[in-house]
Design a protein around this motif. Sequence first.
Motif, short mmCIF file in Angstrom:
data_model
loop_
_atom_site.label_atom_id
_atom_site.label_comp_id
_atom_site.label_asym_id
_atom_site.label_seq_id
_atom_site.Cartn_x
_atom_site.Cartn_y
_atom_site.Cartn_z
N ILE A 50 0.81 -1.22 0.00
CA ILE A 50 0.00 0.00 0.00
C ILE A 50 0.84 1.26 0.00
O ILE A 50 0.32 2.35 -0.16
CB ILE A 50 -0.97 0.06 1.21
N GLY A 89 7.52 4.21 0.60
CA GLY A 89 8.03 5.46 1.15
C GLY A 89 9.45 5.67 0.67
O GLY A 89 9.97 4.90 -0.13
N SER A 145 11.10 2.89 2.98
CA SER A 145 10.32 1.78 3.51
C SER A 145 9.41 1.19 2.44
O SER A 145 9.19 1.80 1.40
CB SER A 145 9.44 2.27 4.66
N ILE A 172 5.47 -0.58 2.53
CA ILE A 172 4.34 -0.82 3.43
C ILE A 172 3.37 -1.83 2.80
O ILE A 172 3.00 -1.67 1.63
CB ILE A 172 3.55 0.48 3.70
N PRO A 186 -1.15 5.95 14.38
CA PRO A 186 -1.63 4.56 14.32
C PRO A 186 -1.34 3.85 15.64
O PRO A 186 -0.44 4.25 16.38
CB PRO A 186 -0.81 3.94 13.18
N MET A 214 1.37 -2.00 12.60
CA MET A 214 0.52 -0.98 13.24
C MET A 214 -0.89 -1.05 12.65
O MET A 214 -1.11 -1.75 11.65
CB MET A 214 1.12 0.41 12.99
N PHE A 245 2.87 14.23 2.89
CA PHE A 245 3.05 12.79 2.64
C PHE A 245 2.90 11.99 3.94
O PHE A 245 2.62 10.80 3.90
CB PHE A 245 4.44 12.52 2.05
P1 ADP Z 1 8.48 6.46 4.71
O1 ADP Z 1 9.23 6.59 5.98
O2 ADP Z 1 9.19 5.53 3.80
O3 ADP Z 1 8.09 7.76 4.10
P2 ADP Z 1 5.72 6.19 5.65
O4 ADP Z 1 5.55 5.70 7.05
O5 ADP Z 1 5.55 7.64 5.42
O6 ADP Z 1 7.13 5.67 5.08
O7 ADP Z 1 4.72 5.37 4.72
C1 ADP Z 1 4.71 5.50 3.31
C2 ADP Z 1 3.28 5.50 2.81
O8 ADP Z 1 2.62 4.28 3.18
C3 ADP Z 1 2.42 6.60 3.40
O9 ADP Z 1 2.50 7.79 2.67
C4 ADP Z 1 1.04 6.01 3.38
O10 ADP Z 1 0.46 6.17 2.11
C5 ADP Z 1 1.28 4.52 3.58
N1 ADP Z 1 1.12 4.14 5.00
C6 ADP Z 1 2.07 4.13 5.95
N2 ADP Z 1 1.60 3.73 7.15
C7 ADP Z 1 0.30 3.47 6.96
C8 ADP Z 1 -0.77 3.02 7.83
N3 ADP Z 1 -0.57 2.74 9.12
N4 ADP Z 1 -2.00 2.88 7.28
C9 ADP Z 1 -2.21 3.15 5.98
N5 ADP Z 1 -1.26 3.57 5.12
C10 ADP Z 1 -0.02 3.73 5.59
#
Ligand code: ADP
Length: 393
Positions: free
Chosen positions: A99, A102, A105, A107, A174, A186, A230
């Motif tokens: 989904i 990042g 990362s 996800i 979260p 999470m 973001f």
């Molecule tokens: P990074 O550190 O790589 O930027 P993020 O934690 O910002 O990672 O997550 C990247 C994307 O993944 C977010 O912009 C969001 O769209 C999605 N995402 C991250 N955590 C969640 C969550 N708990 N629920 C839904 N979507 C999430």
Amino acid sequence: MKLDVDVLRYLSKDDFRVLTAVELGMRNHEIVPTELIDRIARLKHGGTYKVLKNLLKHKLLHHDSSKYDGFRLTYLGYDFLAIKTMVNKGVFVAVGRQIGVGKESDIFEVAREDGTVLAMKLHRLGRVSFRAVKSKRDYLRHRSSYNWLYLSRLAALKEFAFMKALETHGFPVPNAVEHNRHCVVMSLVQGYPLVQVKQLQNPETVFESIIGQVVRLAEHGLIHCDFNEFNIMIDDDEKITMIDFPQMVSVSHRNAQMYFDRDVECIFKFFRKRFNLSFQESIDDIDGSDEGRDEAGKPCFSEIERSAGFLDRELAASGFTRKDEENIQRFIEGEAESDTNSDSEGVDLVEDLNEADTVDGDSSHLLEQDEGDESQGKEESREACESSGSEKE
Ligand code: ADP
Ligand code: MG
């Protein structure tokens, strides 16, 4: 990156045993000698060699025979170790679609046994930043314990610890469920990242609630440091959730004011451009006062009553130590510095990280049958890692 979790099903206990042996070996070897893997895994009748072949086929390991015959984990191999541990702990039973990608990362959705869907974040610290620059090779060489396994694990630990602490203090984050290695599980946030939202019913209210969170964070002694469209999720009721915490710092950080102002500026800029907000008006409309704000309506860091003990008090309890914070912060800031004078020469991340030669890991529990001198050896190598890291600073 593609995460073919079907492979999980075909991997046997022995496969994971050998994978874990490589992980342990990586605490003090950039490439773990094949013979050492065999000694740690202790499979009968030369079974290790057959298993290594299988793991290599599934790209969970990388083979290197340039100096001597040996193996190291790939990201995928590390992912599988974390996922397997989570599944064994009953945290989730299945991995679904990706989904989010990042900066540092990946996800995925994961499902609990009762069908509840959660989010799993696999940290890849250094993925973007390492793509550049020879100077970074030097940077890493001086910090031999700072390789990707260690850093990604530290990022996950920090993120988990902060999420838990922030949740306890009523911040919209979260729910932190579990962490292992570089992986954090999470609750799944409903809604979308703010960057995807083109229209809002009440942009002023949303704006004020976001700025309010930046101020409240500072009052609790913290600055997000990557607070932007973001990393803010918004649902259909225009309720916000903040995410992404590995880079947060304390208000007592020497650059705190700059980080705070930068977070505030990001939000102002986004709302100005996307929703045509003119700020002085919106602030006066909402609370009728501009106390603690400058003439542009921005909150002033110096006027916020800040409590700086948050990091120490709350985070130490979760296993995230001050030393961990120093280590990860030094890396993040080193990255930021070298980003400003980098050329964009592509250097393969994983190859680059091979330069690093020690790592701290989290896998001894998987080899529960190992006892005696070997587990003592593990402790020693962990100590060696830690002291070599600090000596070289
Ligand atoms: P990074 O550190 O790589 O930027 P993020 O934690 O910002 O990672 O997550 C990247 C994307 O993944 C977010 O912009 C969001 O769209 C999605 N995402 C991250 N955590 C969640 C969550 N708990 N629920 C839904 N979507 C999430
Ligand atoms: Mg993010």
